[in-house]
Design a protein around this motif. Structure first.
Motif, PDB file in Angstrom:
ATOM      1  N   THR A  32       0.849  -1.184   0.000  1.00  0.00           N
ATOM      2  CA  THR A  32       0.000   0.000   0.000  1.00  0.00           C
ATOM      3  C   THR A  32       0.883   1.232   0.000  1.00  0.00           C
ATOM      4  N   LYS A  33       0.576   2.177  -0.879  1.00  0.00           N
ATOM      5  CA  LYS A  33       1.353   3.407  -0.956  1.00  0.00           C
ATOM      6  C   LYS A  33       0.751   4.451  -0.024  1.00  0.00           C
ATOM      7  N   TRP A  34       1.539   4.954   0.901  1.00  0.00           N
ATOM      8  CA  TRP A  34       1.165   5.968   1.866  1.00  0.00           C
ATOM      9  C   TRP A  34       1.869   7.257   1.477  1.00  0.00           C
ATOM     10  N   THR A  35       1.206   8.407   1.653  1.00  0.00           N
ATOM     11  CA  THR A  35       1.849   9.692   1.341  1.00  0.00           C
ATOM     12  C   THR A  35       2.055  10.501   2.622  1.00  0.00           C
ATOM     13  N   ILE A  36       3.063  11.340   2.604  1.00  0.00           N
ATOM     14  CA  ILE A  36       3.430  12.111   3.792  1.00  0.00           C
ATOM     15  C   ILE A  36       2.400  13.205   4.062  1.00  0.00           C
ATOM     16  N   ASP A  37       2.107  13.427   5.331  1.00  0.00           N
ATOM     17  CA  ASP A  37       1.191  14.484   5.769  1.00  0.00           C
ATOM     18  C   ASP A  37       2.055  15.624   6.310  1.00  0.00           C
ATOM     19  N   SER A  38       2.202  16.693   5.521  1.00  0.00           N
ATOM     20  CA  SER A  38       3.067  17.825   5.904  1.00  0.00           C
ATOM     21  C   SER A  38       2.636  18.478   7.203  1.00  0.00           C
ATOM     22  N   ASP A  39       1.339  18.522   7.469  1.00  0.00           N
ATOM     23  CA  ASP A  39       0.852  19.187   8.677  1.00  0.00           C
ATOM     24  C   ASP A  39       1.223  18.430   9.947  1.00  0.00           C
ATOM     25  N   GLN A  40       1.544  17.157   9.827  1.00  0.00           N
ATOM     26  CA  GLN A  40       1.852  16.338  11.000  1.00  0.00           C
ATOM     27  C   GLN A  40       3.315  15.900  11.046  1.00  0.00           C
ATOM     28  N   SER A  41       4.157  16.465  10.201  1.00  0.00           N
ATOM     29  CA  SER A  41       5.554  16.061  10.122  1.00  0.00           C
ATOM     30  C   SER A  41       6.460  17.208  10.556  1.00  0.00           C
ATOM     31  N   ASP A  42       7.606  16.877  11.128  1.00  0.00           N
ATOM     32  CA  ASP A  42       8.534  17.906  11.566  1.00  0.00           C
ATOM     33  C   ASP A  42       9.959  17.375  11.590  1.00  0.00           C
ATOM     34  N   VAL A  43      10.896  18.297  11.743  1.00  0.00           N
ATOM     35  CA  VAL A  43      12.309  17.960  11.822  1.00  0.00           C
ATOM     36  C   VAL A  43      12.908  18.673  13.026  1.00  0.00           C
ATOM     37  N   LEU A  44      13.743  17.970  13.775  1.00  0.00           N
ATOM     38  CA  LEU A  44      14.453  18.525  14.913  1.00  0.00           C
ATOM     39  C   LEU A  44      15.937  18.529  14.583  1.00  0.00           C
ATOM     40  N   ILE A  45      16.586  19.661  14.807  1.00  0.00           N
ATOM     41  CA  ILE A  45      18.023  19.793  14.583  1.00  0.00           C
ATOM     42  C   ILE A  45      18.641  20.063  15.946  1.00  0.00           C
ATOM     43  N   LYS A  46      19.609  19.234  16.343  1.00  0.00           N
ATOM     44  CA  LYS A  46      20.146  19.344  17.694  1.00  0.00           C
ATOM     45  C   LYS A  46      21.664  19.257  17.672  1.00  0.00           C
ATOM     46  N   ALA A  47      22.304  20.189  18.363  1.00  0.00           N
ATOM     47  CA  ALA A  47      23.756  20.154  18.541  1.00  0.00           C
ATOM     48  C   ALA A  47      24.047  19.935  20.021  1.00  0.00           C
TER      49      ALA A  47
END
Length: 180
Positions: free
Chosen positions: A10-25
């Motif tokens: 099954t092909k699933w597509t990304i939901d931009s409203d529920q996705s995020d990125v964390l950048i940590k140093a």
């Protein structure tokens, strides 16, 4: 005679409203870039609750007004460290997905920071598949580390002002939600 149909991925597509990125140093300096103001594209193919193929692409707008965190540290990372006036975006586009076992996957792709593109290999994990209000969702996390000098992230403003040095590696964590 009953013929069984083969199970299809099954092909699933990304939901931009529920996705995020964390950048940590190192030293707990964190800039969180909310997914709702950024661009995410991609898909997962899932067969019997296992990832068979994945493609992920995202563009993080560093001028994003949704950045959270301590203002001093956010200023450092976003303005001084990443030079957002000249390079306002971080981009990632996957080039391959490699399944090792049920829980071990690698996502390889091109990461562009400050107009420098490098191939990076990230760990990929399917966290869960669930249903919410009639929608099926797959939660996917990709993690990895990059060497900040590979992307000319050499400013060390903290060392000059607070006598605290940033670590050499930057951790990336992308929490991605896919739906069908």
């Amino acid at each position: 005679m009953n013929a069984t149909l083969p199970l299809v991925a099954t092909k699933w597509t990304i939901d931009s409203d529920q996705s995020d990125v964390l950048i940590k140093a190192r030293h707990s300096i964190i800039a969180y870039i909310a997914g709702s103001l950024n661009k995410f594209n991609g898909h997962l193919n899932i067969h019997e609750d296992e990832i068979e193929d994945a493609s992920v692409e995202f563009q993080l707008d560093l001028n994003n007004k949704g950045i959270n965190g301590n203002d001093r540290y956010t200023n450092l990372i976003v303005n001084d460290y990443l030079d957002i006036d000249t390079f306002p975006f971080i981009n990632f586009k996957s080039t391959s997905f490699q399944k090792i076992s049920k829980n071990i996957n690698f996502l390889k792709g091109n990461l562009t920071i400050k107009n420098i593109t490098k191939v990076v290999e990230l760990d990929a994990a399917l966290i869960s598949i669930t249903s919410y209000e009639g929608t099926r969702k797959a939660l996917f996390e990709i993690t990895g580390q990059i060497n900040r000098s590979d992307f000319d992230l050499t400013t060390n403003y903290l060392a000059q002002t607070t006598r605290t040095a940033l670590g050499q590696n930057i951790k990336l964590i992308a929490n991605l939600e896919f739906t069908i």
